[in-house]
Design a protein around this motif. Structure first.
Motif, PDB file in Angstrom:
ATOM      1  N   ASP A 298       1.974   2.671   4.727  1.00  0.00           N
ATOM      2  CA  ASP A 298       1.427   2.400   3.401  1.00  0.00           C
ATOM      3  C   ASP A 298       2.574   2.237   2.407  1.00  0.00           C
ATOM      4  N   ARG A 299       3.264   1.098   2.535  1.00  0.00           N
ATOM      5  CA  ARG A 299       4.455   0.830   1.721  1.00  0.00           C
ATOM      6  C   ARG A 299       4.135   0.778   0.234  1.00  0.00           C
ATOM      7  N   GLU A 300       3.010   0.160  -0.112  1.00  0.00           N
ATOM      8  CA  GLU A 300       2.669   0.012  -1.528  1.00  0.00           C
ATOM      9  C   GLU A 300       2.432   1.364  -2.196  1.00  0.00           C
ATOM     10  N   GLU A 301       1.661   2.228  -1.559  1.00  0.00           N
ATOM     11  CA  GLU A 301       1.399   3.541  -2.150  1.00  0.00           C
ATOM     12  C   GLU A 301       2.681   4.372  -2.186  1.00  0.00           C
ATOM     13  N   ALA A 302       3.481   4.281  -1.131  1.00  0.00           N
ATOM     14  CA  ALA A 302       4.768   4.994  -1.126  1.00  0.00           C
ATOM     15  C   ALA A 302       5.641   4.505  -2.274  1.00  0.00           C
TER      16      ALA A 302
END
Length: 178
Positions: A27-31
């Motif tokens: 979950d790159r975006e949330e990270a």
């Protein structure tokens, strides 16, 4: 340092760690969002260990290689500030670069390896070679464990990729070997 300050600093590292779990889970975006929030709180003047850790992982959460490079450069700058033994970047201007503290030496192979990979993505193989040579030179600080072996393997993989670059002479020396 008061107990409340120590707990607060631990909380920052815990939050960074939680964002990294999201990153590793895909979950790159949330990270990226969570790391960005933390960065807004600690900023350019925050504790060097926090800035180094956060920037190193924030680079991995980027989609644009130029943004990844910018974050990896922030991580290296923060490591240099931490390595001088003061633990802070400070508002008092730049410090002269000093030999990193022994505990910090283990960060440099990974930081330089990341920078080398960034420069290769940006089609700047000479800059990649400079940082790869620095990663290799710093690799002596790594332990013979999973982390150290992983970083050494990453250095070897990137060396092979750079050797295969179009126009690469064989054997092609790295800048420190010339």
């Amino acid at each position: 340092m008061t107990e409340q300050q120590e707990a607060s600093e631990d909380a920052v590292m815990t939050r960074i760690g939680q964002a990294v779990i999201l990153l590793h889970a895909g979950d790159r975006e949330e990270a990226r969002n969570r790391l960005g929030e933390i960065w807004q709180e600690i900023g350019e003047e925050g504790e060097s260990l926090h800035r180094c850790t956060l920037a190193h992982y924030m680079a991995d959460a980027q989609d644009d290689p130029a943004d990844e490079l910018a974050w990896d450069l922030r991580a290296l700058t923060a490591a240099d500030a931490l390595g001088d033994g003061t633990g802070s970047g400070g508002r008092n201007g730049r410090r002269a670069l000093r030999e990193p503290l022994p505990a910090m030496r283990v960060f440099y192979p990974s930081l330089h390896l990341s920078l080398a990979a960034d420069y290769l993505k940006l089609q700047r193989p000479e800059a990649a070679r400079v940082h790869l040579a620095r990663a290799r030179a710093a690799a002596g600080a790594l332990s013979d464990d999973g982390y150290g072996n992983g970083v050494r393997a990453g250095i070897a993989r990137l060396e092979r990729r750079l050797a295969a670059e179009p126009g690469a002479e064989r054997p092609r020396p790295f800048p420190e070997q010339s």
